[in-house]
Motif scaffolding. Sequence first.
Motif: not given
Length: 133
Positions: A97, A74-75, A71-72, A110-111, A94, A82, A107
């Motif tokens: 996500l 994909q993000a 998942l990380h 960056n996450i 997680d 991570y 937005q």
Amino acid sequence: MKYGEILKKLRNEKGLSQKELTDRLTINRSTYARYETSSTQPDFETLSKLADFYNVSVDYLLGRTNNKDALHTQAGISDEAYNNLSAYQKEVIDFFLTRENLFFKNQPENILDALEQFEVYYEVWKKQQENKK
């Protein structure tokens, strides 16, 4: 494809026997064999170990997606970034996500920039879940 078939496929792709895999991950071999036959399900900790070992998402292991990427990844979060997070920070990332219909008023670029805000929201959410019990 069932999760047991996926586990067996991933193990074979790495060229490992069940014994070699379970020795590396300190999992009981007979228990792991039952995972591969889908006769028993791994607990969350074991799923996490397996996902980390194979560098795939738990959703991929469970057959919920065909996308192998964690998942990380994909993000847009690198493995290095991570892996430098604390276990709690990984749990928070997680959590976010895996949420559908989640959007941000502003937005973040960056996450990881939003991690502190995520942690506050996550703690509130966990308390709400505890209060429902």
